[in-house]
Design an enzyme around this catalytic site. Structure first.
Site, PDB file in Angstrom:
ATOM      1  N   CYS A   1       6.210  -2.218  11.078  1.00  0.00           N
ATOM      2  CA  CYS A   1       4.727  -2.781  10.957  1.00  0.00           C
ATOM      3  C   CYS A   1       4.295  -3.022  12.499  1.00  0.00           C
ATOM      4  O   CYS A   1       2.719  -2.412  12.774  1.00  0.00           O
ATOM      5  CB  CYS A   1       4.277  -3.663  10.143  1.00  0.00           C
ATOM      6  SG  CYS A   1       5.059  -5.398  10.611  1.00  0.00           S
TER       7      CYS A   1
ATOM      8  N   GLY B   1       0.874  -1.168  -0.035  1.00  0.00           N
ATOM      9  CA  GLY B   1       0.048  -0.140   0.110  1.00  0.00           C
ATOM     10  C   GLY B   1       0.933   1.314   0.057  1.00  0.00           C
ATOM     11  O   GLY B   1       0.354   2.256   0.142  1.00  0.00           O
TER      12      GLY B   1
ATOM     13  N   LEU C   1      -0.291  -9.427   1.821  1.00  0.00           N
ATOM     14  CA  LEU C   1      -0.061 -10.459   3.035  1.00  0.00           C
ATOM     15  C   LEU C   1      -1.110  -9.686   3.812  1.00  0.00           C
ATOM     16  O   LEU C   1      -0.715  -8.667   4.450  1.00  0.00           O
ATOM     17  CB  LEU C   1       1.027 -10.830   3.244  1.00  0.00           C
ATOM     18  CG  LEU C   1       2.203 -11.279   2.393  1.00  0.00           C
ATOM     19  CD1 LEU C   1       3.260 -11.904   3.238  1.00  0.00           C
ATOM     20  CD2 LEU C   1       1.390 -12.627   1.469  1.00  0.00           C
TER      21      LEU C   1
ATOM     22  N   CYS D   1      10.366 -11.578   9.740  1.00  0.00           N
ATOM     23  CA  CYS D   1       9.266 -11.524   8.516  1.00  0.00           C
ATOM     24  C   CYS D   1       9.791 -11.527   7.200  1.00  0.00           C
ATOM     25  O   CYS D   1       9.085 -12.743   6.388  1.00  0.00           O
ATOM     26  CB  CYS D   1       8.460 -10.069   8.599  1.00  0.00           C
ATOM     27  SG  CYS D   1       7.094 -10.085   7.551  1.00  0.00           S
TER      28      CYS D   1
END
Length: 390
Positions: free
Chosen positions: A225, A32, A55, A116
Site C-alpha cells: 500500500c 476494496g 481501515l 501492519c
C-alpha cells in the site's frame, strides 16, 4: 458455498466447522479488492450475518486507501450490509510509516506488511469486534488457513506443544500469504475466519463472477500500500529518510565508489551500484555505524547462520531446546531446512534464536522475516537481525 479444507482428513478440524452460524456476527476486513469482497459474499452465502470494516490508513486525498474506501462502500451497498470505516491513520503512521523509516535508516530492509498485520490491521479489527460486543468473529481475504490443534489427523511426530489454534499455509502455494501472518496471536486466531484459504486464485475470480461482484474484474494489486500511495518504494524513502553520503567498498577493503544513503540499497542488489569491476558485484552488507555499503562476488553472499529477533510462536509454545524447521526467509522463496537454537537474554526470556541453515543461503536480509514451518503448519517467525559468514 463456503468451502472447508479440501483435505477430507482435516475437514472437521477447520475453525469454521462446529461454530453455529445462527445469530453469529462477523466483521470482514474490506480493502476494496476482489479477495476481501469475495470473502464477505461467501460468508453471507453460508449464513453468517456480515458487516464490512475498512481501515483508513493513509493521510491525503486520492490515495490508494481512498479508492479502496469507495470500492468497499460500493460493495457493501451491493450486498446490502453495513459498512464501517475505522480511522487508523495515527496508529498506521506510528507503527508502519515511522518504523519502516527507522528500519531503512538503520540499514535494514523492512517488511511493512508484517508490521501492519502485527500492530494495525488485526489488532484494530479485534478491538472493533470486542468494543461492539455483538460481533464474534473477524475475517479477511488472506490465502491461509486456521484449524483446531485438537484435530486427530495432525502429525505431531516432533511432540510440539501446540496451542489451541494452528495457522496453516493456504491451499494454493502460489498465493499462500501465511508468511505475512506469523505475528498473529491466539486471541486473533480464535476469532479468525479465512474463507479463501482453500481456494486457488482462478477459483476466486470464477466465484466473484458467479456472485456478480463489482470487484470481480478488478486488477490484482501487486504492490505494498505504501508503493501504491507514493508511486514507488523509492519515492517513499526519498520522502521519509534523510540522505547521508558514504562509501561503497569491496569486502576486501578497496573503495569503489560513493553512495547517497544506505537506505537505497538492499542485500543481494546488483543493479544501480554505479561502480566498475571486472565481474558482477552485489550488495553484501550495510554498515549503518560507518555508513558503508559493502559489495562482493555472488558466492560471498552465502551465509550459514542468522540471528532472529522478536520471535512470535503463533501455533506452538516457545521451544526450550533446538528444533528442526523449514525456514522461509523471503516471501517468494522456497522453505529451506535448518536448526533453530534458543538464545537466552538477560531477563532469561527467549525471544532470540539462532537459525543454522542446512545449506548456505544467499541474500539473508536483516529486516525481513524468517518464518518457520513444519509441513503446512506455520510454527512461528521473527525478524532477521544479523547474519554470520560461511
Amino acid at each position: 458455498m463456503l468451502k472447508t479444507l479440501k483435505d477430507k482428513k482435516l475437514e472437521n478440524c477447520s475453525s469454521i466447522n462446529n461454530k453455529s452460524k445462527k445469530q453469529k456476527h462477523i466483521v470482514v476486513g474490506l480493502s476494496g479488492g476482489v479477495d476481501s469482497s469475495l470473502s464477505a459474499a461467501l460468508l453471507m452465502e453460508d449464513g453468517w450475518k456480515v458487516e464490512g470494516l475498512t481501515l483508513w490508513l493513509m493521510k491525503g486525498e486520492g490515495s490508494c486507501c481512498s479508492e479502496g474506501l469507495v470500492d468497499a462502500a460500493g460493495l457493501c451497498e451491493d450486498l446490502g450490509i453495513q459498512h464501517n470505516i475505522l480511522d487508523s491513520r495515527v496508529i498506521f503512521e506510528r507503527e508502519v510509516i515511522k518504523k519502516t523509516t527507522e528500519g531503512y535508516e538503520s540499514g535494514y530492509t523492512p517488511l511493512p506488511c508484517s508490521m501492519c498485520n502485527k500492530n494495525v490491521k488485526f489488532e484494530e479489527m479485534l478491538k472493533f469486534v470486542i468494543k461492539q460486543k455483538e460481533f464474534t468473529y473477524i475475517a479477511t481475504g488472506h490465502y491461509a488457513r486456521v484449524i483446531k490443534s485438537s484435530c486427530e489427523h495432525i502429525n505431531n511426530s516432533e511432540n510440539f506443544q501446540f496451542k489451541d489454534f494452528l495457522l496453516l499455509r493456504g491451499a494454493d502455494r502460489n498465493k499462500d500469504q501465511s508468511y505475512f501472518l506469523y505475528s498473529l496471536s491466539q486471541e486473533v486466531l480464535s476469532r479468525l475466519i479465512l474463507p479463501l484459504g482453500d481456494l486457488k486464485k482462478e477459483e476466486t475470480r470464477k466465484e466473484a463472477l458467479r456472485l456478480g461482484l463489482r470487484t470481480a474484474k478488478k486488477p490484482e494489486s501487486q504492490d505494498l500500500c505504501l508503493v501504491e500511495h507514493y508511486g514507488s518504494m523509492q519515492k517513499f524513502i526519498d520522502n521519509h529518510v534523510k540522505t547521508k553520503n558514504g562509501e561503497i567498498k569491496h569486502i576486501n577493503g578497496k573503495t569503489l565508489g560513493t553512495h547517497n544513503g544506505i537506505q537505497h540499497f538492499t542485500i543481494g542488489q546488483r543493479k544501480g551500484l554505479g561502480i566498475a569491476w571486472p565481474e558482477p558485484l552485489y550488495v553484501e552488507s550495510l554498515d549503518k555505524q560507518k555508513n558503508i555499503v559493502y559489495v562482493a562476488n555472488k558466492n560471498d553472499l552465502l551465509k550459514r547462520e542468522a540471528i532472529i529477533k522478536e520471535v512470535n510462536w503463533v501455533s506452538i509454545e516457545a521451544p526450550i531446546k533446538e528444533i528442526e524447521v523449514e525456514a522461509q526467509i523471503r516471501y517468494r522463496s522456497e522453505p529451506v531446512k535448518g536448526i533453530l537454537v534458543p538464545l537466552k537474554s538477560k531477563d532469561n526470556l527467549t525471544k532470540r534464536f539462532k537459525l543454522i541453515f542446512e545449506d548456505n543461503q544467499s541474500s539473508v536480509t536483516p529486516g525481513q522475516a524468517a518464518v518457520f514451518y513444519k509441513g503446512e503448519i506455520l510454527l512461528g517467525g521473527g525478524l532477521i537481525s544479523e547474519f554470520s559468514k560461511k
